[in-house]
Design an enzyme around this catalytic site. Structure first.
Site, PDB file in Angstrom:
ATOM      1  N   ARG A 176      47.100  33.424  43.547  1.00 46.22           N
ATOM      2  CA  ARG A 176      46.691  34.809  43.303  1.00 46.22           C
ATOM      3  C   ARG A 176      47.201  35.735  44.402  1.00 46.22           C
ATOM      4  NH1 ARG A 176      40.877  36.172  42.619  1.00 46.22           N
ATOM      5  NH2 ARG A 176      41.876  38.107  41.961  1.00 46.22           N
TER       6      ARG A 176
ATOM      7  N   GLN B 254      36.169  46.989  43.661  1.00 44.03           N
ATOM      8  CA  GLN B 254      35.818  45.613  43.349  1.00 44.03           C
ATOM      9  C   GLN B 254      37.048  44.713  43.443  1.00 44.03           C
ATOM     10  OE1 GLN B 254      33.326  45.311  39.659  1.00 44.03           O
ATOM     11  NE2 GLN B 254      33.548  47.542  39.661  1.00 44.03           N
ATOM     12  N   ASN B 255      38.221  45.304  43.584  1.00 46.35           N
ATOM     13  CA  ASN B 255      39.462  44.537  43.599  1.00 46.35           C
ATOM     14  C   ASN B 255      39.665  43.864  44.947  1.00 46.35           C
ATOM     15  OD1 ASN B 255      39.830  45.555  41.045  1.00 46.35           O
ATOM     16  ND2 ASN B 255      41.193  47.196  41.713  1.00 46.35           N
ATOM     17  N   VAL B 256      40.314  42.721  44.911  1.00 45.03           N
ATOM     18  CA  VAL B 256      40.548  41.969  46.139  1.00 45.03           C
ATOM     19  C   VAL B 256      42.003  42.050  46.586  1.00 45.03           C
ATOM     20  CG1 VAL B 256      38.612  40.403  45.762  1.00 45.03           C
ATOM     21  CG2 VAL B 256      40.862  39.801  44.837  1.00 45.03           C
ATOM     22  N   ASP B 257      42.838  42.737  45.804  1.00 45.56           N
ATOM     23  CA  ASP B 257      44.227  42.947  46.214  1.00 45.56           C
ATOM     24  C   ASP B 257      44.281  44.088  47.226  1.00 45.56           C
ATOM     25  OD1 ASP B 257      44.587  45.568  44.763  1.00 45.56           O
ATOM     26  OD2 ASP B 257      44.286  44.278  43.016  1.00 45.56           O
TER      27      ASP B 257
ATOM     28  N   HIS C  99      34.125  43.010  47.190  1.00 47.49           N
ATOM     29  CA  HIS C  99      34.241  41.597  46.825  1.00 47.49           C
ATOM     30  C   HIS C  99      35.209  40.830  47.720  1.00 47.49           C
ATOM     31  CE1 HIS C  99      32.830  42.709  42.484  1.00 47.49           C
ATOM     32  NE2 HIS C  99      31.848  42.722  43.364  1.00 47.49           N
TER      33      HIS C  99
ATOM     34  N   THR D 150      37.163  50.053  35.569  1.00 48.46           N
ATOM     35  CA  THR D 150      36.038  49.123  35.601  1.00 48.46           C
ATOM     36  C   THR D 150      35.280  49.169  34.291  1.00 48.46           C
ATOM     37  OG1 THR D 150      33.927  48.568  36.654  1.00 48.46           O
ATOM     38  CG2 THR D 150      34.637  50.866  36.793  1.00 48.46           C
ATOM     39  N   SER D 151      34.815  48.018  33.855  1.00 49.47           N
ATOM     40  CA  SER D 151      34.045  47.920  32.613  1.00 49.47           C
ATOM     41  C   SER D 151      32.582  48.289  32.807  1.00 49.47           C
ATOM     42  CB  SER D 151      34.135  46.497  32.068  1.00 49.47           C
ATOM     43  OG  SER D 151      33.543  45.581  32.985  1.00 49.47           O
TER      44      SER D 151
END
Length: 248
Positions: free
Chosen positions: A73, A103-106, A121, A189-190
């Protein structure tokens, strides 16, 4: 590897700041750069088991598999490029104080030029020790983690990712930033992942609140819904906000 300084611990005052924009971003914005989401029909958790690859128990059972998953990833995240939405968000810093709560980790927001990003996150670009309440963190950017690669405390390095069953990071800071923003932009985001989705309720009643998504079954009260791709809508919105601030 270099040690990462902790985030500024100064809290916002609690009073709305007219030149402050807070962006709440989720995996949809990174999907437009080619990175898979987690929960839609083609999401990662429809292919992989989160119990095995994104939980403390899975890490204890087979750390080699967990490292391999996140190494893959991380490599893909570093191959991806920020898209027009990431760049537009960064451009707002020309006239506003901008805080991105993601919320993204990139690292696509940072690579696009955003200077204040709060990762709820965790971050693929970082690693930490696997023991203790406050392990030391290191930045590795796009490099892989190997078995036997140890923290200074002697424990195996693990991804600095918030796994299922672990507490999100910097949530109090995120609450206060949302509460003090004059504009809140929600993109990609959902609104199904908690506690991140609950941040919307902290926005000031008087703040301009905009939600950008491909689809949304229920739009939160007080939010203007702009339906479409982030890469098409966010640049237009950012240009309008910059013009309102007198920026060219």
């Amino acid at each position: 590897m270099s040690s990462i300084p902790s985030l500024n611990q100064d809290r916002p005052s609690g009073k709305a700041q007219p030149r402050k924009i807070v962006v709440l971003s989720g995996s949809g914005i990174s999907a437009e750069s080619g990175l898979p989401t987690f929960r839609d029909a083609k999401g990662l958790w429809n292919t992989y088991s989160w119990q095995e690859l994104a939980s403390p128990a899975g890490w204890q059972r087979h750390p080699e598999a967990v490292l391999a998953f996140y190494n893959e990833r991380r490599a893909k995240a570093w191959q991806a490029q920020p898209n027009a939405a990431h760049r537009a968000i960064a451009s707002l810093e020309g006239a506003y104080e901008v805080v991105v709560v993601t919320q993204n980790v990139d690292a696509l927001h940072e690579r696009a030029g955003s200077s204040h990003v709060v990762h709820l996150h965790g971050e693929l670009a970082c690693v930490r020790g696997s023991a203790g309440a406050s392990p030391r963190r290191y930045r590795i950017d796009g490099d892989p983690i190997a078995m036997g690669q140890l923290c200074e405390d002697g424990t195996q390095l693990r991804p600095d990712i918030v796994w299922f069953g672990e507490a999100v990071q910097h949530f109090d800071d995120a609450e206060m930033h949302v509460a003090t923003a004059a504009r809140v932009l929600v993109v990609g985001t959902s609104l199904t992942v908690y506690p991140a989705a609950s941040l919307l309720q902290y926005a000031s009643r008087d703040a301009e609140k905009v939600l950008v998504a491909l689809d949304m079954e229920e739009v939160p009260h007080g939010y203007t819904f702009l339906q479409g791709k982030a890469g098409e809508i966010v640049p237009t919105l950012a240009a309008r906000w910059l013009a309102e601030a007198g920026a060219t």
